[in-house]
Write a protein that holds these residues in place. Structure first.
Motif, PDB file in Angstrom:
ATOM      1  N   ILE A   1       0.828  -1.210   0.000  1.00 44.92           N
ATOM      2  CA  ILE A   1       0.000   0.000   0.000  1.00 44.92           C
ATOM      3  C   ILE A   1       0.862   1.260   0.000  1.00 44.92           C
ATOM      4  O   ILE A   1       0.647   2.183  -0.791  1.00 44.92           O
ATOM      5  CB  ILE A   1      -0.935   0.017   1.226  1.00 44.92           C
ATOM      6  CG1 ILE A   1      -1.979  -1.095   1.122  1.00 44.92           C
ATOM      7  CG2 ILE A   1      -1.615   1.379   1.381  1.00 44.92           C
ATOM      8  CD1 ILE A   1      -2.803  -1.286   2.374  1.00 44.92           C
ATOM      9  N   PHE A   2       1.847   1.299   0.890  1.00 46.32           N
ATOM     10  CA  PHE A   2       2.537   2.556   1.150  1.00 46.32           C
ATOM     11  C   PHE A   2       3.758   2.825   0.267  1.00 46.32           C
ATOM     12  O   PHE A   2       4.081   3.990   0.048  1.00 46.32           O
ATOM     13  CB  PHE A   2       2.889   2.678   2.635  1.00 46.32           C
ATOM     14  CG  PHE A   2       1.676   2.944   3.473  1.00 46.32           C
ATOM     15  CD1 PHE A   2       1.132   4.209   3.538  1.00 46.32           C
ATOM     16  CD2 PHE A   2       1.050   1.927   4.169  1.00 46.32           C
ATOM     17  CE1 PHE A   2      -0.020   4.469   4.280  1.00 46.32           C
ATOM     18  CE2 PHE A   2      -0.084   2.161   4.918  1.00 46.32           C
ATOM     19  CZ  PHE A   2      -0.619   3.442   4.967  1.00 46.32           C
ATOM     20  N   LEU A   3       4.427   1.800  -0.258  1.00 48.05           N
ATOM     21  CA  LEU A   3       5.552   2.095  -1.174  1.00 48.05           C
ATOM     22  C   LEU A   3       5.077   2.828  -2.423  1.00 48.05           C
ATOM     23  O   LEU A   3       5.680   3.842  -2.793  1.00 48.05           O
ATOM     24  CB  LEU A   3       6.317   0.820  -1.535  1.00 48.05           C
ATOM     25  CG  LEU A   3       7.424   0.426  -0.561  1.00 48.05           C
ATOM     26  CD1 LEU A   3       8.090  -0.875  -1.020  1.00 48.05           C
ATOM     27  CD2 LEU A   3       8.456   1.517  -0.382  1.00 48.05           C
ATOM     28  N   PRO A   4       4.014   2.382  -3.076  1.00 48.99           N
ATOM     29  CA  PRO A   4       3.518   3.162  -4.219  1.00 48.99           C
ATOM     30  C   PRO A   4       3.106   4.573  -3.823  1.00 48.99           C
ATOM     31  O   PRO A   4       3.368   5.532  -4.562  1.00 48.99           O
ATOM     32  CB  PRO A   4       2.318   2.351  -4.727  1.00 48.99           C
ATOM     33  CG  PRO A   4       2.563   0.963  -4.257  1.00 48.99           C
ATOM     34  CD  PRO A   4       3.275   1.111  -2.940  1.00 48.99           C
ATOM     35  N   ALA A   5       2.486   4.720  -2.660  1.00 48.76           N
ATOM     36  CA  ALA A   5       2.078   6.050  -2.206  1.00 48.76           C
ATOM     37  C   ALA A   5       3.286   6.949  -1.989  1.00 48.76           C
ATOM     38  O   ALA A   5       3.280   8.125  -2.374  1.00 48.76           O
ATOM     39  CB  ALA A   5       1.265   5.945  -0.918  1.00 48.76           C
ATOM     40  N   VAL A   6       4.355   6.403  -1.397  1.00 51.82           N
ATOM     41  CA  VAL A   6       5.584   7.174  -1.178  1.00 51.82           C
ATOM     42  C   VAL A   6       6.158   7.640  -2.513  1.00 51.82           C
ATOM     43  O   VAL A   6       6.510   8.811  -2.688  1.00 51.82           O
ATOM     44  CB  VAL A   6       6.625   6.343  -0.387  1.00 51.82           C
ATOM     45  CG1 VAL A   6       8.006   6.984  -0.432  1.00 51.82           C
ATOM     46  CG2 VAL A   6       6.167   6.155   1.059  1.00 51.82           C
ATOM     47  N   VAL A   7       6.241   6.731  -3.473  1.00 55.61           N
ATOM     48  CA  VAL A   7       6.803   7.064  -4.787  1.00 55.61           C
ATOM     49  C   VAL A   7       5.945   8.114  -5.491  1.00 55.61           C
ATOM     50  O   VAL A   7       6.458   9.102  -6.030  1.00 55.61           O
ATOM     51  CB  VAL A   7       6.963   5.793  -5.653  1.00 55.61           C
ATOM     52  CG1 VAL A   7       7.332   6.141  -7.089  1.00 55.61           C
ATOM     53  CG2 VAL A   7       8.015   4.864  -5.038  1.00 55.61           C
ATOM     54  N   ILE A   8       4.641   7.915  -5.491  1.00 55.84           N
ATOM     55  CA  ILE A   8       3.728   8.857  -6.163  1.00 55.84           C
ATOM     56  C   ILE A   8       3.816  10.247  -5.524  1.00 55.84           C
ATOM     57  O   ILE A   8       3.900  11.260  -6.227  1.00 55.84           O
ATOM     58  CB  ILE A   8       2.285   8.317  -6.148  1.00 55.84           C
ATOM     59  CG1 ILE A   8       2.176   7.118  -7.088  1.00 55.84           C
ATOM     60  CG2 ILE A   8       1.284   9.407  -6.529  1.00 55.84           C
ATOM     61  CD1 ILE A   8       0.901   6.299  -6.908  1.00 55.84           C
ATOM     62  N   LEU A   9       3.808  10.288  -4.208  1.00 57.06           N
ATOM     63  CA  LEU A   9       3.902  11.579  -3.517  1.00 57.06           C
ATOM     64  C   LEU A   9       5.243  12.253  -3.797  1.00 57.06           C
ATOM     65  O   LEU A   9       5.303  13.456  -4.056  1.00 57.06           O
ATOM     66  CB  LEU A   9       3.694  11.404  -2.012  1.00 57.06           C
ATOM     67  CG  LEU A   9       2.259  11.129  -1.582  1.00 57.06           C
ATOM     68  CD1 LEU A   9       2.209  10.595  -0.156  1.00 57.06           C
ATOM     69  CD2 LEU A   9       1.404  12.387  -1.723  1.00 57.06           C
ATOM     70  N   PHE A  10       6.317  11.477  -3.752  1.00 52.60           N
ATOM     71  CA  PHE A  10       7.639  12.050  -4.012  1.00 52.60           C
ATOM     72  C   PHE A  10       7.718  12.608  -5.429  1.00 52.60           C
ATOM     73  O   PHE A  10       8.113  13.757  -5.643  1.00 52.60           O
ATOM     74  CB  PHE A  10       8.730  10.995  -3.789  1.00 52.60           C
ATOM     75  CG  PHE A  10      10.109  11.524  -4.020  1.00 52.60           C
ATOM     76  CD1 PHE A  10      10.758  12.243  -3.027  1.00 52.60           C
ATOM     77  CD2 PHE A  10      10.748  11.328  -5.233  1.00 52.60           C
ATOM     78  CE1 PHE A  10      12.036  12.758  -3.245  1.00 52.60           C
ATOM     79  CE2 PHE A  10      12.013  11.832  -5.460  1.00 52.60           C
ATOM     80  CZ  PHE A  10      12.663  12.555  -4.462  1.00 52.60           C
ATOM     81  N   LEU A  11       7.310  11.801  -6.399  1.00 49.88           N
ATOM     82  CA  LEU A  11       7.365  12.237  -7.799  1.00 49.88           C
ATOM     83  C   LEU A  11       6.377  13.362  -8.088  1.00 49.88           C
ATOM     84  O   LEU A  11       6.581  14.142  -9.020  1.00 49.88           O
ATOM     85  CB  LEU A  11       7.119  11.057  -8.736  1.00 49.88           C
ATOM     86  CG  LEU A  11       8.206   9.972  -8.713  1.00 49.88           C
ATOM     87  CD1 LEU A  11       7.804   8.801  -9.605  1.00 49.88           C
ATOM     88  CD2 LEU A  11       9.554  10.534  -9.111  1.00 49.88           C
ATOM     89  N   GLY A  12       5.328  13.449  -7.287  1.00 48.19           N
ATOM     90  CA  GLY A  12       4.346  14.511  -7.472  1.00 48.19           C
ATOM     91  C   GLY A  12       4.842  15.881  -7.037  1.00 48.19           C
ATOM     92  O   GLY A  12       4.296  16.899  -7.444  1.00 48.19           O
ATOM     93  N   GLY A  13       5.890  15.917  -6.207  1.00 47.74           N
ATOM     94  CA  GLY A  13       6.371  17.201  -5.730  1.00 47.74           C
ATOM     95  C   GLY A  13       7.821  17.510  -6.023  1.00 47.74           C
ATOM     96  O   GLY A  13       8.184  18.669  -6.241  1.00 47.74           O
ATOM     97  N   ALA A  14       8.672  16.503  -6.049  1.00 51.02           N
ATOM     98  CA  ALA A  14      10.119  16.720  -6.184  1.00 51.02           C
ATOM     99  C   ALA A  14      10.524  17.477  -7.443  1.00 51.02           C
ATOM    100  O   ALA A  14      11.415  18.334  -7.365  1.00 51.02           O
ATOM    101  CB  ALA A  14      10.861  15.386  -6.092  1.00 51.02           C
TER     102      ALA A  14
END
Length: 191
Positions: free
Chosen positions: A21-34
């Motif tokens: 659940i959370f690894l995809p969320a971490v990646v999506i959130l990171f790529l969404g802002g970085a």
């Protein structure tokens, strides 16, 4: 363990579920802002999110998980969210937070970060926060079911087992035991 089959099923979680659940969320959130931030700001926000998670881990464990009403619905609620874990510390399906709790709580924090920092910075901060949560969940599982080889790992396991079997009023930091020193609740080793 519970009178309700549904409640019993919702309280059992295989340890692979949080990473799924959370690894995809971490990646999506990171790529969404970085991409919208400087490298230095990105690193600072990820580190800040992780550090904020460790602080929340300490206080949630200390104030919420170990608030123990003696009777009534509060006592039942405490047992469901954390008491069952202390009563059955080696149950492999009750060592990580059920998604029925972790997902809504994570979503509330992420929304809060977006409101506080804006979209790009909030997204990156949230990625560090959720990564910290994932490290906590996996560390907790590891400390219960494996024998660490490194000195650091052995110390972490010893501290957590002392929290379970000697003094549950101390040692609230699982993935970041340094908060116990900051707030005066460290466990003593080797006694």
């Amino acid at each position: 363990m519970f009178e309700s089959d549904l409640l019993d099923r919702l309280s059992r979680v295989h340890p692979i579920v949080p990473p799924l659940i959370f690894l995809p969320a971490v990646v999506i959130l990171f790529l969404g802002g970085a991409p919208d931030l400087t490298a230095l700001k990105t690193v600072g926000l990820v580190a800040g999110g992780w550090l904020f998670w460790t602080l929340m881990e300490y206080w949630i464990h200390r104030l919420v998980f170990h608030f123990e009403p003696e009777s009534g619905p509060g006592a039942r609620f405490h047992w469901i969210i954390h008491g069952v874990h202390h009563d059955h510390p080696n149950d492999p399906l009750r060592l990580v937070m059920p998604p029925s709790v972790s997902v809504p709580l994570a979503a509330a924090f992420v929304v809060g970060f977006f409101l506080l920092f804006g979209t790009a910075a909030g997204s990156v901060f949230a990625s560090g926060f959720l990564l910290g949560y994932l490290v906590y969940d996996m560390t907790h599982y590891y400390l219960h079911h494996f024998r660490p080889k490194s000195r650091f790992g052995r110390v972490m396991r010893e501290l957590h087992m002392r929290h379970h079997f000697q003094d549950d009023t101390r040692g609230f930091g699982i993935s970041a035991p340094f908060w116990d020193y900051v707030f005066g609740t460290p466990l003593r080793r080797g006694r």
